[in-house]
Design a protein around this motif. Structure first.
Motif, mmCIF file in Angstrom:
data_model
loop_
_atom_site.group_PDB
_atom_site.id
_atom_site.type_symbol
_atom_site.label_atom_id
_atom_site.label_comp_id
_atom_site.label_asym_id
_atom_site.label_seq_id
_atom_site.Cartn_x
_atom_site.Cartn_y
_atom_site.Cartn_z
ATOM 1 N N GLY A 1 0.809 -1.208 0.000
ATOM 2 C CA GLY A 1 0.000 0.000 0.000
ATOM 3 C C GLY A 1 0.840 1.254 0.000
ATOM 4 O O GLY A 1 2.001 1.261 -0.401
ATOM 5 N N MET A 2 0.239 2.346 0.478
ATOM 6 C CA MET A 2 0.875 3.662 0.449
ATOM 7 C C MET A 2 0.389 4.468 1.650
ATOM 8 O O MET A 2 -0.793 4.417 2.007
ATOM 9 C CB MET A 2 0.516 4.394 -0.842
ATOM 10 N N ASP A 3 1.325 5.202 2.277
ATOM 11 C CA ASP A 3 0.985 6.167 3.316
ATOM 12 C C ASP A 3 1.326 7.571 2.822
ATOM 13 O O ASP A 3 2.269 7.757 2.046
ATOM 14 C CB ASP A 3 1.768 5.886 4.602
ATOM 15 N N TRP A 4 0.562 8.559 3.302
ATOM 16 C CA TRP A 4 0.820 9.968 2.996
ATOM 17 C C TRP A 4 1.050 10.725 4.295
ATOM 18 O O TRP A 4 0.272 10.590 5.244
ATOM 19 C CB TRP A 4 -0.362 10.597 2.258
ATOM 20 N N ASN A 5 2.096 11.521 4.330
ATOM 21 C CA ASN A 5 2.363 12.381 5.482
ATOM 22 C C ASN A 5 1.394 13.554 5.426
ATOM 23 O O ASN A 5 1.420 14.356 4.492
ATOM 24 C CB ASN A 5 3.811 12.877 5.437
ATOM 25 N N ILE A 6 0.525 13.678 6.425
ATOM 26 C CA ILE A 6 -0.521 14.706 6.385
ATOM 27 C C ILE A 6 -0.180 15.921 7.243
ATOM 28 O O ILE A 6 -0.996 16.840 7.363
ATOM 29 C CB ILE A 6 -1.890 14.128 6.818
ATOM 30 N N LEU A 7 1.019 15.939 7.834
ATOM 31 C CA LEU A 7 1.442 17.123 8.561
ATOM 32 C C LEU A 7 1.822 18.247 7.590
ATOM 33 O O LEU A 7 2.305 17.986 6.488
ATOM 34 C CB LEU A 7 2.630 16.813 9.464
ATOM 35 N N ARG A 8 1.644 19.478 8.018
ATOM 36 C CA ARG A 8 1.995 20.607 7.167
ATOM 37 C C ARG A 8 3.505 20.708 6.985
ATOM 38 O O ARG A 8 3.994 20.970 5.891
ATOM 39 C CB ARG A 8 1.438 21.898 7.775
ATOM 40 N N ARG A 9 4.248 20.506 8.060
ATOM 41 C CA ARG A 9 5.706 20.525 8.005
ATOM 42 C C ARG A 9 6.187 19.100 7.711
ATOM 43 O O ARG A 9 6.275 18.266 8.607
ATOM 44 C CB ARG A 9 6.280 21.042 9.319
ATOM 45 N N LYS A 10 6.473 18.838 6.445
ATOM 46 C CA LYS A 10 6.752 17.477 6.001
ATOM 47 C C LYS A 10 8.108 16.958 6.473
ATOM 48 O O LYS A 10 8.268 15.766 6.691
ATOM 49 C CB LYS A 10 6.708 17.403 4.464
ATOM 50 N N HIS A 11 9.093 17.827 6.586
ATOM 51 C CA HIS A 11 10.469 17.369 6.730
ATOM 52 C C HIS A 11 10.946 17.266 8.173
ATOM 53 O O HIS A 11 12.141 17.181 8.418
ATOM 54 C CB HIS A 11 11.396 18.290 5.938
ATOM 55 N N GLN A 12 10.038 17.282 9.134
ATOM 56 C CA GLN A 12 10.444 17.072 10.510
ATOM 57 C C GLN A 12 10.524 15.575 10.817
ATOM 58 O O GLN A 12 10.043 14.737 10.058
ATOM 59 C CB GLN A 12 9.471 17.760 11.462
ATOM 60 N N ALA A 13 11.148 15.245 11.961
ATOM 61 C CA ALA A 13 11.399 13.838 12.298
ATOM 62 C C ALA A 13 10.117 13.083 12.636
ATOM 63 O O ALA A 13 9.997 11.887 12.350
ATOM 64 C CB ALA A 13 12.383 13.755 13.460
ATOM 65 N N ASN A 14 9.140 13.751 13.249
ATOM 66 C CA ASN A 14 7.878 13.106 13.625
ATOM 67 C C ASN A 14 6.860 13.249 12.494
ATOM 68 O O ASN A 14 6.832 14.259 11.803
ATOM 69 C CB ASN A 14 7.327 13.725 14.906
ATOM 70 N N ARG A 15 6.025 12.231 12.328
ATOM 71 C CA ARG A 15 5.087 12.217 11.207
ATOM 72 C C ARG A 15 3.699 11.759 11.656
ATOM 73 O O ARG A 15 3.564 10.976 12.585
ATOM 74 C CB ARG A 15 5.579 11.284 10.101
ATOM 75 N N MET A 16 2.700 12.241 10.952
ATOM 76 C CA MET A 16 1.334 11.714 11.043
ATOM 77 C C MET A 16 0.910 11.351 9.630
ATOM 78 O O MET A 16 1.129 12.126 8.704
ATOM 79 C CB MET A 16 0.377 12.740 11.640
#
Length: 243
Positions: free
Chosen positions: A116-131
């Motif tokens: 499958g595929m996941d998408w990073n939905i945080l506005r700040r994409k390049h930080q260490a933590n992700r949603m």
């Protein structure tokens, strides 16, 4: 008429030539301003940012505390900290003895696969933590042993039993995923996700439904599942800007 028109034509031509010369002289400056206004700034973050491997703890703990569970891991690719193609694989195990309703004992051990595929939905994409949010297409083909012990014989009233081994089954399902992962230190991350699992197609045995489906859970049309992952994130740093 023709003689009077010549000075006018000559004047227009002169003005046209002067205008063209001025536009030609100003063209480089205009082009530079246009590019400066409309160009996209180059991102120093590479498109391929590395990959991560992970192992789920929930399925393993579930099997330690109950009669079924999974051992599963995943390989996830990081594309620009935004898109994360992922492949998951594992082994589902069940040893469900003497079901309260049917009295059957059910056993199976089989692999399952998800892609499958996941998408990073945080506005700040390049930080260490992700949603992230994503989906999985999943499949398993498995064999089950169904055994009934101490079944009363309808004629002789003696305790007997029966068993069928190697019953071939399969199932396809879809998962919708929402989760987070957080950096602990270095490449070590921890993360959890919630999954809604929806069965798409299944092939059962002639004697009835199987009690457990590897990777999916106990037999049903849908499930809510939870994963808690230990993640090793092997990423790439920023590209060095050329002078």
């Amino acid at each position: 008429m023709k003689t009077a028109a010549l000075p006018h034509i000559s004047s227009c031509a002169s003005r046209l030539i002067v205008s063209l010369m001025l536009l030609t002289a100003a063209a480089p400056a205009c082009q530079a301003q246009f590019k400066k206004l409309f160009r996209m700034e180059k991102d120093s973050i590479p498109f391929f940012k590395g990959f991560a491997v992970s192992f789920d703890l929930v399925g393993a703990v579930t099997y330690m505390l109950s009669d079924h569970g999974e051992y599963e891991g995943a390989l996830r690719v990081n594309l620009h900290d935004q898109w994360f193609p992922i492949f998951e694989a594992g082994i589902g195990v069940a040893n469900h003895k003497k079901d309260e309703i049917t009295g059957l004992t059910y056993k199976t051990t089989a692999p399952f696969f998800r892609i499958g595929m996941d998408w990073n939905i945080l506005r700040r994409k390049h930080q260490a933590n992700r949603m992230y949010a994503g989906f999985r297409y999943a499949f398993t083909a498995y064999k089950a042993d169904i055994i009934r012990e101490n079944l009363p014989d309808p004629v002789w009233q003696t305790a007997t039993g029966f068993g069928i081994e190697g019953l071939a089954c399969s199932q396809h399902w879809l998962e919708l995923v929402v989760g987070i992962d957080a950096k602990i230190f270095g490449p070590l991350h921890l993360g959890w996700n919630v999954r809604y699992k929806r069965r798409l197609y299944h092939s059962d045995v002639e004697i009835g439904q199987t009690w457990y489906v590897p990777g999916f859970g106990t037999y049903n049309k849908d499930h809510i599942g939870v994963n808690f992952n230990v993640i090793v994130d092997i990423g790439r740093g920023k590209k060095k800007m050329k002078n």
